[in-house]
Design an enzyme around this catalytic site. Sequence first.
Site, PDB file in Angstrom:
ATOM      1  CG  HIS A  88       8.534   7.917 -55.395  1.00 41.11           C
ATOM      2  ND1 HIS A  88       7.710   8.976 -55.055  1.00 41.11           N
ATOM      3  CD2 HIS A  88       9.310   7.695 -54.304  1.00 41.11           C
ATOM      4  CE1 HIS A  88       7.988   9.356 -53.816  1.00 41.11           C
ATOM      5  NE2 HIS A  88       8.951   8.599 -53.334  1.00 41.11           N
TER       6      HIS A  88
ATOM      7  CG  ASP B 134      11.339  10.071 -60.428  1.00 42.47           C
ATOM      8  OD1 ASP B 134      12.331  10.674 -59.982  1.00 42.47           O
ATOM      9  OD2 ASP B 134      10.515   9.501 -59.686  1.00 42.47           O
TER      10      ASP B 134
ATOM     11  CD  GLN C 231      16.537   7.219 -55.178  1.00 40.54           C
ATOM     12  OE1 GLN C 231      17.689   6.952 -54.864  1.00 40.54           O
ATOM     13  NE2 GLN C 231      15.686   7.788 -54.336  1.00 40.54           N
TER      14      GLN C 231
ATOM     15  CE  LYS D 216      14.649  11.396 -53.169  1.00 39.81           C
ATOM     16  NZ  LYS D 216      14.505  10.677 -51.889  1.00 39.81           N
TER      17      LYS D 216
ATOM     18  CB  CYS E 218       6.819   6.747 -51.849  1.00 38.00           C
ATOM     19  SG  CYS E 218       6.834   7.808 -50.383  1.00 38.00           S
TER      20      CYS E 218
END
Length: 410
Positions: A125, A203, A206, A229, A368
Amino acid sequence: MSSGFDPHVVRKDFPILERVIDGKPLVYLDNAATTQKPRQVIEAITDYYEHHNANVHRGIHVLAEEATAAFEGARQTIAGFLGATSTREIVYTRGTTEAINLVAYAWGRAFLKEGDEIVLTQLEHHSNLIPWQLCAQATGAELRYIPVRQDDGLLDVGALDELLTDRTKLVAVSGMSNTLGTIPPVSRIAEAAHAVGALVLVDGAQLVPHAPVDVSSLGADFLAFSGHKMLGPTASGGLWARAELLEAMPPFMGGGEMIRDVQWDSATWNELPWKFEAGTMNIAQEIGLAAAIDYLQALGMDAVRAHERELTGYAIERLTEVGASIVGPTDLDLRGGAVSFTFGEVHPHDLSAVVDAEGVAIRAGHHCTQPLHRLLGLAATARASFYVYNTREDVDVLVDALGTAEGMFA
């Protein structure tokens, strides 16, 4: 349900799912962008503002002490959810983007130099790409990339032997792709990175919402995550990092609360984690995030993952049946619930507009991940992404809406 909970029951906790769009019941399939909030989270935020609102760490009156207790209690909840050894390792931020920028500025600019290498992946991303571009420009470090296999959307981890050298100082990797759904083998990558003396940033935007995460076994040195999220409020989330790394890093921002002593020409810093929390923080948001974590833990993260795996498999099957082309892995053990696809010659933006008229919210664009889309030869894709309140019936409504779009653009 094989997942351990019934999403038909779960969805009753989400007021927004009662909405009607253009006469059609809302089918919300844009969860990779942001998730909806259950009543329990909304009520936790409302309770804070109605009964406890005050600034934290500053006052000794009742409201200030209550607010501080709730704010730091939320940190304890987050630490437990991630398997952190101490709340000192949890720095509040507005989410993944700010957390990665914190590391890029406070660690990257302090410890990287010309000739050093930062290894990313082609899945990333923009939030795990642009901060490192800026850091490389500022320090003279170089960026290198673990390639994505275009046939199946998985990382070519065989390239690690060539990519990782004694010049590699950081490997930054998505825990789960927001575009392809790919789940990289983070532990394997971390082991290879540590073998050459590099640190690892994950990251987790998610990954953390969709699967059990224990930082002690993941192999990361830094983990960024976003509350919005995972059923929490926007502007909630943070950074987990090993305490010794945070101790060595200079502050990211200066201001109130992050100091211990201030003179006219110098200052010393507060203890962890407050050294990185300048100014009035996102108090209500982090309290809301703790309520979201309580909700997810009541469902069970293994059950969350099982539900998503089952629903994603059904979605891929149904979408393929009607002629959609799935972009990314189809092996359900190697992917999450963000399903990007193309549908014949219908532009994803047109597709999104048509299904929206049927009450279905999906994403259209590059998500993104512009470089990844270019690599795959795609200007844009449509994306349906799932969470705990989605059902097979939601997938069926989406597939029916695609049929409407096919008829319009045939």
